[in-house]
Design an enzyme around this catalytic site. Structure first.
Site, PDB file in Angstrom:
ATOM      1  N   ARG A  38      49.695  39.714  62.833  1.00  0.00           N
ATOM      2  CA  ARG A  38      49.071  38.474  62.420  1.00  0.00           C
ATOM      3  C   ARG A  38      49.127  38.268  61.053  1.00  0.00           C
ATOM      4  NH1 ARG A  38      45.557  36.610  59.590  1.00  0.00           N
ATOM      5  NH2 ARG A  38      44.129  38.118  60.167  1.00  0.00           N
TER       6      ARG A  38
ATOM      7  N   LYS B  42      42.215  41.115  54.763  1.00  0.00           N
ATOM      8  CA  LYS B  42      40.927  41.310  55.285  1.00  0.00           C
ATOM      9  C   LYS B  42      40.158  41.850  54.008  1.00  0.00           C
ATOM     10  CE  LYS B  42      41.660  41.491  59.793  1.00  0.00           C
ATOM     11  NZ  LYS B  42      40.655  40.717  60.832  1.00  0.00           N
TER      12      LYS B  42
END
Length: 188
Positions: free
Chosen positions: A126, A91
């Site tokens: 994930r 991210k």
């Protein structure tokens, strides 16, 4: 009505408008309240509560400080009594915090974030870097409690899952979503 499992992810707006909607009084409390409303709506529409998993939407309609606060307060979402799914791998906020460019270089930051999500109650992660994340999780879990799914063998997950604690999903998009859904179908 068809008995399909669902993952309800927190997000405000669309990818084009979500940055403008990243305004929270208390991001953890606000996400919890908004996910609770989504769960209630899904149940009212006929989705069995046992078929629902939640995703706090880290990185979606959240600024850097919101993502950090949400990771630290993830355990608060466990009060819903639903499985928590977290996608924290690579991210942007991690690369910003670690000062890394490009995101592919953020393996260690992604692994630390995955461990933080697990500590906060997420049992489906994930990830992009499966081997590295699994190695780190082995320090906090017994190896037999890990389950790995790669997009090329999603069908394998349709076998009954026994004593699984964490599911690591490698891949993106519909392949990863299909694996998550198949996993929750077997463990819920």
């Amino acid at each position: 009505r068809r008995g399909c499992p669902v993952i309800l992810m927190h997000m405000r707006g669309t990818p084009e408008t979500m940055r403008d909607l990243a305004v929270y009084d208390d991001v953890v409390a606000d996400v919890l309240r908004e996910l609770t409303a989504r769960v209630d709506t899904a149940v009212a529409a006929g989705v069995a509560r046992a078929q629902i998993a939640i995703d706090p939407g880290i990185g979606f309609a959240k600024a850097l400080e919101h993502n950090v606060a949400l990771l630290r307060g993830l355990h608060m979402l466990t009060e819903l009594g639903l499985p928590i799914v977290a996608g924290v791998s690579r991210k942007r906020f991690l690369t910003t915090l670690a000062g890394l460019v490009p995101p592919e270089r953020s393996v260690s930051a992604s692994v630390v974030a995955a461990l933080a999500a697990w500590e906060g109650g997420a049992r489906t992660l994930r990830v992009h870097d499966v081997a590295e994340t699994a190695q780190a999780l082995r320090f906090v879990l017994h190896p037999q409690k890990l389950s790995f799914v790669q997009p090329d063998n999603i069908a394998d997950i349709h076998q009954p899952v026994v004593n699984q604690t964490v599911l690591l999903i490698a891949g993106r998009g519909s392949d990863a979503a299909a694996a998550i859904v198949a996993h929750h179908q077997n463990v819920l």
